[in-house]
Design an enzyme around this catalytic site. Sequence first.
Site, mmCIF file in Angstrom:
data_model
loop_
_atom_site.group_PDB
_atom_site.id
_atom_site.type_symbol
_atom_site.label_atom_id
_atom_site.label_comp_id
_atom_site.label_asym_id
_atom_site.label_seq_id
_atom_site.Cartn_x
_atom_site.Cartn_y
_atom_site.Cartn_z
ATOM 1 N N HIS A 49 6.569 -0.390 1.656
ATOM 2 C CA HIS A 49 7.584 0.009 0.681
ATOM 3 C C HIS A 49 7.230 -0.526 -0.701
ATOM 4 O O HIS A 49 6.134 -1.051 -0.912
ATOM 5 C CB HIS A 49 8.980 -0.428 1.142
ATOM 6 C CG HIS A 49 9.135 -1.904 1.319
ATOM 7 N ND1 HIS A 49 9.614 -2.713 0.322
ATOM 8 C CD2 HIS A 49 8.853 -2.720 2.368
ATOM 9 C CE1 HIS A 49 9.635 -3.968 0.752
ATOM 10 N NE2 HIS A 49 9.167 -3.991 1.987
ATOM 11 N N MET A 50 8.128 -0.420 -1.654
ATOM 12 C CA MET A 50 7.849 -0.697 -3.061
ATOM 13 C C MET A 50 7.275 -2.091 -3.331
ATOM 14 O O MET A 50 6.255 -2.215 -4.005
ATOM 15 C CB MET A 50 9.120 -0.492 -3.889
ATOM 16 C CG MET A 50 8.907 -0.650 -5.370
ATOM 17 S SD MET A 50 7.800 0.621 -5.974
ATOM 18 C CE MET A 50 8.524 0.982 -7.515
#
Length: 87
Positions: free
Chosen positions: A15-16
């Site tokens: 994810h980010m």
Amino acid sequence: MVSKTVKVADKMGFHMRPANIFVTEMSKFSSEITLVAGEKKINGKSIMNIMAACIKYGTEVTIECSGDDENEMLEKAASMIESGMDE
């Protein structure tokens, strides 16, 4: 070119936050890096490409590095992915 296959250890996937950490570290190397997940080939120095690939926890990813510091880059990339970026 050198390559190694690892599994994504972060429970949330790529994810980010881990993608940002990964790209920041890989940008320190002069070599090129490609992440291969299934049929997808992803530029390992592009946060947008990594995020768009939606790489989930447990996915096998082949890391391919090519360039002057390819061995160091491969070692760092593999350890980061296998450790879950210490999250």
